[in-house]
Design an enzyme around this catalytic site. Sequence first.
Site, short mmCIF file in Angstrom:
data_model
loop_
_atom_site.label_atom_id
_atom_site.label_comp_id
_atom_site.label_asym_id
_atom_site.label_seq_id
_atom_site.Cartn_x
_atom_site.Cartn_y
_atom_site.Cartn_z
N ARG A 14 -28.54 14.07 15.59
CA ARG A 14 -28.34 12.87 16.40
C ARG A 14 -29.65 12.34 16.99
NH1 ARG A 14 -23.43 12.99 19.51
NH2 ARG A 14 -24.64 13.20 21.40
N ARG A 29 -39.05 8.63 14.92
CA ARG A 29 -39.57 7.32 14.53
C ARG A 29 -41.08 7.27 14.54
NH1 ARG A 29 -36.46 4.73 19.01
NH2 ARG A 29 -34.32 4.74 18.27
N ASP A 31 -18.25 9.38 21.57
CA ASP A 31 -18.84 8.41 22.49
C ASP A 31 -17.81 7.33 22.82
OD1 ASP A 31 -21.32 9.40 23.11
OD2 ASP A 31 -22.28 8.57 21.33
N ARG A 61 -30.94 17.66 33.36
CA ARG A 61 -31.45 16.30 33.55
C ARG A 61 -31.34 15.91 35.01
NH1 ARG A 61 -28.08 12.46 29.44
NH2 ARG A 61 -26.38 12.82 30.90
N TYR A 108 -16.42 15.37 20.00
CA TYR A 108 -17.58 14.86 20.72
C TYR A 108 -17.63 13.36 20.45
CZ TYR A 108 -22.31 15.49 22.62
OH TYR A 108 -23.43 15.48 23.40
N ARG A 117 -17.80 23.02 27.17
CA ARG A 117 -18.93 23.11 28.10
C ARG A 117 -18.65 22.08 29.17
NH1 ARG A 117 -22.04 27.05 28.63
NH2 ARG A 117 -23.87 25.82 29.20
N GLU A 134 -28.10 17.70 36.82
CA GLU A 134 -27.00 18.18 35.97
C GLU A 134 -27.25 19.62 35.54
OE1 GLU A 134 -26.33 15.56 32.67
OE2 GLU A 134 -25.91 13.85 33.98
P1 FAD Z 1 -11.27 10.82 29.24
O1 FAD Z 1 -12.20 9.82 29.82
O2 FAD Z 1 -11.53 12.24 29.47
O3 FAD Z 1 -9.81 10.47 29.78
C1 FAD Z 1 -8.73 11.36 29.68
C2 FAD Z 1 -7.88 11.17 30.92
O4 FAD Z 1 -6.67 11.92 30.77
C3 FAD Z 1 -8.55 11.70 32.19
O5 FAD Z 1 -8.60 10.68 33.16
C4 FAD Z 1 -7.65 12.86 32.62
O6 FAD Z 1 -7.57 12.99 34.02
C5 FAD Z 1 -6.33 12.46 32.01
N1 FAD Z 1 -5.43 13.60 31.79
C6 FAD Z 1 -5.72 14.73 31.10
N2 FAD Z 1 -4.67 15.55 31.12
C7 FAD Z 1 -3.70 14.94 31.83
C8 FAD Z 1 -2.38 15.31 32.23
N3 FAD Z 1 -1.88 16.49 31.89
N4 FAD Z 1 -1.66 14.45 32.97
C9 FAD Z 1 -2.18 13.26 33.34
N5 FAD Z 1 -3.42 12.86 32.99
C10 FAD Z 1 -4.17 13.69 32.26
N6 FAD Z 1 -20.22 8.21 25.78
C11 FAD Z 1 -21.08 7.21 25.52
O7 FAD Z 1 -20.76 6.33 24.72
N7 FAD Z 1 -22.29 7.15 26.13
C12 FAD Z 1 -22.68 8.07 27.05
O8 FAD Z 1 -23.80 7.97 27.60
C13 FAD Z 1 -21.80 9.14 27.36
N8 FAD Z 1 -22.14 10.09 28.25
C14 FAD Z 1 -21.27 11.10 28.53
C15 FAD Z 1 -21.63 12.07 29.47
C16 FAD Z 1 -20.76 13.10 29.79
C17 FAD Z 1 -21.15 14.14 30.81
C18 FAD Z 1 -19.50 13.17 29.13
C19 FAD Z 1 -18.55 14.29 29.44
C20 FAD Z 1 -19.14 12.22 28.20
C21 FAD Z 1 -20.01 11.18 27.89
N9 FAD Z 1 -19.66 10.19 26.98
C22 FAD Z 1 -20.54 9.17 26.69
C23 FAD Z 1 -18.35 10.21 26.30
C24 FAD Z 1 -17.29 9.40 27.05
O9 FAD Z 1 -17.06 9.93 28.32
C25 FAD Z 1 -15.98 9.42 26.25
O10 FAD Z 1 -16.18 8.88 24.98
C26 FAD Z 1 -14.82 8.67 26.87
O11 FAD Z 1 -14.83 8.68 28.24
C27 FAD Z 1 -13.56 9.29 26.35
O12 FAD Z 1 -12.42 8.65 26.80
P2 FAD Z 1 -11.03 9.39 26.68
O13 FAD Z 1 -10.01 8.41 27.15
O14 FAD Z 1 -10.86 9.98 25.35
O15 FAD Z 1 -11.13 10.65 27.67
N1 UDP Z 2 -31.85 17.28 22.85
C1 UDP Z 2 -33.00 18.02 23.06
N2 UDP Z 2 -33.90 17.60 23.99
C2 UDP Z 2 -33.70 16.48 24.72
C3 UDP Z 2 -32.55 15.72 24.49
C4 UDP Z 2 -31.63 16.16 23.55
O1 UDP Z 2 -33.21 19.03 22.42
O2 UDP Z 2 -34.56 16.16 25.57
C5 UDP Z 2 -30.89 17.79 21.83
C6 UDP Z 2 -29.84 18.72 22.43
O3 UDP Z 2 -29.60 19.71 21.46
C7 UDP Z 2 -28.64 17.85 22.57
C8 UDP Z 2 -28.77 16.92 21.37
O4 UDP Z 2 -30.17 16.73 21.24
O5 UDP Z 2 -27.47 18.60 22.51
C9 UDP Z 2 -28.07 15.60 21.56
O6 UDP Z 2 -28.55 15.02 22.73
P1 UDP Z 2 -28.06 13.62 23.23
O7 UDP Z 2 -28.83 13.29 24.45
O8 UDP Z 2 -28.09 12.66 22.10
O9 UDP Z 2 -26.53 13.86 23.54
P2 UDP Z 2 -25.74 14.02 24.88
O10 UDP Z 2 -26.15 15.33 25.44
O11 UDP Z 2 -26.08 12.87 25.77
O12 UDP Z 2 -24.33 13.99 24.43
#
Ligand code: FAD
Ligand code: UDP
Length: 378
Positions: free
Chosen positions: A179, A183, A362, A287, A360, A256, A312
């Site tokens: 991922r 460049r 987005d 981070r 996983y 995780r 974090e």
């Molecule tokens: P969720 O947002 O998890 O929604 C599921 C919902 O179901 C929750 O509100 C939960 O409370 C509810 N639920 C679960 N079980 C029950 C139950 N039994 N009863 C009632 N409600 C329930 N994506 C990006 O594109 N860019 C990013 O920079 C990015 N950063 C991220 C950073 C982190 C730390 C994480 C964890 C994810 C990140 N993502 C990012 C991914 C992004 O969060 C997800 O793609 C998106 O939010 C998923 O939506 P979802 O509806 O599948 O799940």
């Molecule tokens: N990664 C790394 N160093 C960095 C940033 C990312 O080695 O400074 C690696 C790490 O293994 C991570 C993967 O690249 O799990 C994907 O990172 P990215 O930031 O794209 O994903 P996110 O953690 O935001 O889902």
Amino acid sequence: MKRYDYLIVGSGLFGATFAYLVHKEGKKCLVIDKRKHLGGNVYCENVEGINVHKYGAHIFHTSNKKVWDFVNSIVEFNRYTNSPVANYKGRLYNLPFNMNTFYQMWGVVTPEQAHEKIEAQRQEVLAMMREKGVTEPRNLEEQALTLVGKDIYEKLIKGYTEKQWGRKCTELPSFIIRRLPVRLVYDNNYFNDKYQGIPIGGYNKLVSGLLEGVETKTGVDFFENREYWEGLADRIVFTGKIDEFYDYRFGKLEYRTVRFENEVLDMPNYQGNAVINYTERDVPYTRVIEHKHFEMFGQEIYEKPKTVISREYSVEWKEGMEPYYPVNDERNGDLYMKYKSLADNESKVLFGGRLAEYKYYDMAPVIESAINLFQKMI
Ligand code: FAD
Ligand code: UDP
């Protein structure tokens, strides 16, 4: 008589997008969420006038015009471009790996010099692998080394990755690292996608736009009164944990998670960037996020006297914690497939999103997948 066409369990982007689409078609739906708020992991909390990404930094990016037009029809997006910086033992390196990084690492100035440097390090690794009879990278360490060589792997990848996943790089699958783009241009834009940004006014605006006019209930867990909820609707869209849906009958899927340590600082600008990665093993956090930089640019940064940061810490998930990232190893992959085969045979329940698909995912692909499910249903 059922009261709803759809019961949607979970108000994250999957549930909210699906609800928006079926509601527009005139279907009656109810969205429930066990959290006290709507929006799932994109929910933001307002602290000192700053939108704090409560469940981790979220940057919207996609090349899918259909998804981009869709979200922009709900809320306008700003021009935020993700350009994280890595801090390794006090020295800073731009990410993703690009000419700025190579200059900072080796002092090389032209793409040709950078290419030569990387190629020499790659060839060393490839020769060692050949000696051992290895033809394809077998794990993340080998994948990273064959992509960028030893220096970048050791300073910018190894520590960060092992902290993030709580496992050795030699025990992680190679695809995680693919991922990261490499460049030979001076371009710090982390993503290759055509479109990126943050909703103007924050993610809550996107969620409230999607759920406008839709009946919702927060603070209710589907499993606490399962029969009641199941009896309310013709169909159920389930976005919670798939193993929980089946009472963990084959065992528990692992995750995780991230622990956030938030701090309000009495200064307008702490680190000058939204995201700084700490790539050495000895710094316990992965981070530091400074939230105001997602939505405030230039002079705006100084209009708010305070700033909010989140450190974090990546930790192993235990019952009661938020399940953030699925663990991509064989055990969990096989276990998920067992649950999926049950889910594929359900007629009334549809599974979607990050937890139900143990993926996983987005934000943009989650929205796309909810749109696809909706299109299958009509
Ligand atoms: P969720 O947002 O998890 O929604 C599921 C919902 O179901 C929750 O509100 C939960 O409370 C509810 N639920 C679960 N079980 C029950 C139950 N039994 N009863 C009632 N409600 C329930 N994506 C990006 O594109 N860019 C990013 O920079 C990015 N950063 C991220 C950073 C982190 C730390 C994480 C964890 C994810 C990140 N993502 C990012 C991914 C992004 O969060 C997800 O793609 C998106 O939010 C998923 O939506 P979802 O509806 O599948 O799940
Ligand atoms: N990664 C790394 N160093 C960095 C940033 C990312 O080695 O400074 C690696 C790490 O293994 C991570 C993967 O690249 O799990 C994907 O990172 P990215 O930031 O794209 O994903 P996110 O953690 O935001 O889902």
